[in-house]
Design a protein around this motif. Sequence first.
Motif, PDB file in Angstrom:
ATOM      1  N   PHE A  17      -7.428 -51.953 -33.945  1.00 56.41           N
ATOM      2  CA  PHE A  17      -8.631 -51.966 -34.778  1.00 56.41           C
ATOM      3  C   PHE A  17      -8.193 -51.809 -36.237  1.00 56.41           C
ATOM      4  N   GLN A  40     -12.723 -60.144 -39.137  1.00 57.03           N
ATOM      5  CA  GLN A  40     -13.925 -60.382 -38.333  1.00 57.03           C
ATOM      6  C   GLN A  40     -15.149 -60.524 -39.236  1.00 57.03           C
ATOM      7  N   PHE A  91     -17.360 -63.920 -39.804  1.00 55.26           N
ATOM      8  CA  PHE A  91     -18.804 -63.997 -39.578  1.00 55.26           C
ATOM      9  C   PHE A  91     -19.499 -64.538 -40.816  1.00 55.26           C
ATOM     10  N   LEU A 114     -24.807 -57.813 -39.997  1.00 58.78           N
ATOM     11  CA  LEU A 114     -23.614 -57.358 -39.284  1.00 58.78           C
ATOM     12  C   LEU A 114     -23.916 -56.013 -38.632  1.00 58.78           C
ATOM     13  N   ILE A 166     -21.902 -52.867 -36.743  1.00 56.38           N
ATOM     14  CA  ILE A 166     -20.625 -52.276 -36.324  1.00 56.38           C
ATOM     15  C   ILE A 166     -20.991 -51.140 -35.382  1.00 56.38           C
ATOM     16  N   ILE A 167     -20.592 -51.269 -34.128  1.00 57.77           N
ATOM     17  CA  ILE A 167     -21.090 -50.300 -33.144  1.00 57.77           C
ATOM     18  C   ILE A 167     -19.959 -49.694 -32.334  1.00 57.77           C
ATOM     19  N   ARG A 184     -24.939 -59.900 -35.488  1.00 58.85           N
ATOM     20  CA  ARG A 184     -23.616 -60.139 -34.902  1.00 58.85           C
ATOM     21  C   ARG A 184     -22.890 -58.809 -34.859  1.00 58.85           C
ATOM     22  N   ILE A 209     -19.741 -56.177 -34.127  1.00 51.74           N
ATOM     23  CA  ILE A 209     -18.303 -55.934 -34.045  1.00 51.74           C
ATOM     24  C   ILE A 209     -18.125 -54.579 -33.386  1.00 51.74           C
ATOM     25  N   ARG A 210     -17.193 -54.517 -32.461  1.00 50.81           N
ATOM     26  CA  ARG A 210     -17.006 -53.274 -31.713  1.00 50.81           C
ATOM     27  C   ARG A 210     -15.867 -52.463 -32.314  1.00 50.81           C
ATOM     28  N   VAL A 211     -16.100 -51.188 -32.541  1.00 56.26           N
ATOM     29  CA  VAL A 211     -15.019 -50.258 -32.879  1.00 56.26           C
ATOM     30  C   VAL A 211     -15.066 -49.145 -31.837  1.00 56.26           C
TER      31      VAL A 211
END
Lengths: 670, 140
Positions: free
Chosen positions: A652, A660, A664, B10, B12-13, B37, B39-41
């Motif tokens: 990460f 990312q 997007f 966006l 961020i989850i 959209r 993004i996974r953290v």
Amino acid sequence: MAEKKEARIGVFLCHCGTNIAGSINIKEVQDYARTLPGVVVSDEYQYMCSTPGQGKIVDAIKEHNLTGIVVAACSPRLHEPTFRVASKVGGINPFRFEMANIREQNSWVHMHDKEGATAKAKDAVRIAVAKASLLEDLFPKSVPVEKAAIVVGAGVAGIQASLDLANAGIPTYLVEKTPTIGGRMSQLDKTFPTLDCSQCILTPKMVDVGRNENIILKTYTEVEKVEGYIGNFEITLRKKARGVMTPEEAEAKGIVGGGCNGCGDCSGVCPVIKGNEFEFAMAPRKAIFIHHPQVVPNIYTVDFESCIKCGLCVEACGDKKAIDLEMEDSFEKIKVGTAILATGYELFPIEKKAEWGYNRFENVITGLEFERLICASGPTGGHLVRPSDGQTPKKVGFVLCAGSRDNTGIGKPYCSRFCCMYSLKHAHQIIEKIPGVKAYLFYMDIRSFGKMYEEFYYRIQDEGAKFIRGRVANILEDPKSRNLMVFAEDTLLQRPVNIELDLVVLASAVQPSPEADTVRKLFGVSKSADGWMLEAHPKLNPCGTTTAGVFLAGVCQGPKDIPDTVAQAEGAASAASIPIHVGKVELEPYFAQCMEEKCAGCGMCVNLCPYSALALVEKEGKKVMQVTEAKCKGCGTCGGFCPGGAIHMQHFTTPQIVAQIDAFLLGGEQ
Amino acid sequence: MAEEWQPKILAIICNWCSYAGADLAGGARIQYPPDIRAIRVMCTGRVDPLFIMKAFQDGADGVLVSGCHFGDCHYLEGNFKAAKRMFLIKSVLKNIGLNDKRLRMTFVSASEGAKWAGVVTDVIKTVKELGPSPLKEFQK
Ligand code: FES
């Protein structure tokens, strides 16, 4: 980190039958993927997770010399492990795989918007490709597993789990907050549908626990702190001051032949009288007490809240010198590889449903109180009597779903699952014991789902219990006779009923106890919307949790009867024994790394780390941060806050996440 | 291109709560609009203010950060630390002339699928009301 190969990405799209393909134009996304920078092959298949689907990945890696894989399919929480294995089989590092979730977070939630869903899928693929282009080889860290386990809660679930673990050769700490093991099951009289006596089948197991060499029993003890991770949990236990020493503890203090032998002389002379919690205060206990004769361990406990320290018990104990009225809580640190939570349940405070008068009317009792009143070892020697006058009741009502399946906001929306059956059993018990008695069951539906349960239901019908389908609206008490007027609706006959009864038993809903919630948080386990502990997967992993190495057994995961509880306990024990028997576990390599050339040595991260995994060290005359990988769990909090961007959060990384974001927002069709 | 303006939002989850909650919404087939959209953290603690500023710089119309409830963070208190940072970022946004409603932090647990759908619907609605980000101009 240094060597950068040119990215060669393969994109694979899954139809998942029509689950994805029904709402997303797969062909369009596939063609689109080909246009993305770095993508050298784009393929699709009905079910990517199937053997031929995975085969496509393996072949493509070899054929196209891929450096990264993107699978657009379901959630990575489901199939990331599957495709990592496929990537590895294909010959690249499994951490060069990235998943785009186009099912749970796309096709299933935009079922009627094919255009919107397809556009979102394209973006998701583009974002995933951007990340995959920057992924690096990572290597899971293998750590040894401590050969020991902990089980929290010593009801039947905890007992069964500990016995299984112990019999598999694993030293097991069984931790129980009350002075004795046995839990709720030890309070029950008989069990449905077989009607065997609960104590008779449980006591042998309790005794086994006491005898088993591999079980380290810790009663009157709570979990204070949990540190570490699967394989290496460091747990601090708080041994509450019991005021009484076991023979071993006495011996350790140099008192030869002393310690509590359970004789009870102390209790005989104690002048303080309190309600016995085990009997729901329907029987007395002293300030120095055991809850019932079958306690394991057979050691007395001082209730320091009510003890007046008169010292009579100390005198009565004499040479055994078992009692220490100055005892204080003590702490102990243990190391275990895996943990099982089996914290059980408590009754929903049914007085909140004020219309039924619990706590206001003496002759309204709960199902658990009924168990004690009908139990031969209970406060009345098994003679069911009305609390108000000690008379044998002749007309008894049972209110099912009391506080369960309740959408008023006061009770619980769920079914408590065992109340229908125990109410049937209660009806049977009074019919058997009290000649001429009438049993009325007020029910919504009878849920007799288990083995031989439906047959049991028929049997109780044949025995003459009256079934009234409808909720009880209100209960009033006749102040003179203390009889109860029950108002309900018979929804089958469509008419109101009101009956005068001697005794009403509320089959109260169950809920997790507040202490269970503390344990849950200590072990980092989530809870479901209904408050019970959350399993890793409701169907395929009902014993596991999202914290690796922590498992669930019994009602703490959701209401269940004894057979289901025991089955889950055995499942949890088996799951918890696997890492211990394997002897090592692999940790996901999401560790923080310090990029020393950027680190200013400010130490912000050191304070932020919840696991004390970071420290400042001197290197070549400058202060830099250093990570202890074994302690780092990979949350990335340090990386999110480093003012110099000096922390490399593996898998990460900042460049990966920024890529990312850019993909997007900047990469798409503008 | 569709007539109606589609905002770029966006999310961020965190892996353990909000991502799982979003998956649950899918399992339960709870429908919500697609203009987001994710993004996974692993944890919201990972959310560097840089990510949020970068998103706005790139022309995002809104950013959602979603994690576990306080006390439920898989890593004890990453969400707490992230939440504290949100105030700071919001004030920076205001200073550069962006409405701070374009940034939202929410707490959605693994069992709150319906809540996730509600949060997303609401974020999209808010951003749509605010209109395109004024920073989009600078991009060109
Ligand atoms: S893991 Fe969800 S916010 Fe920390």
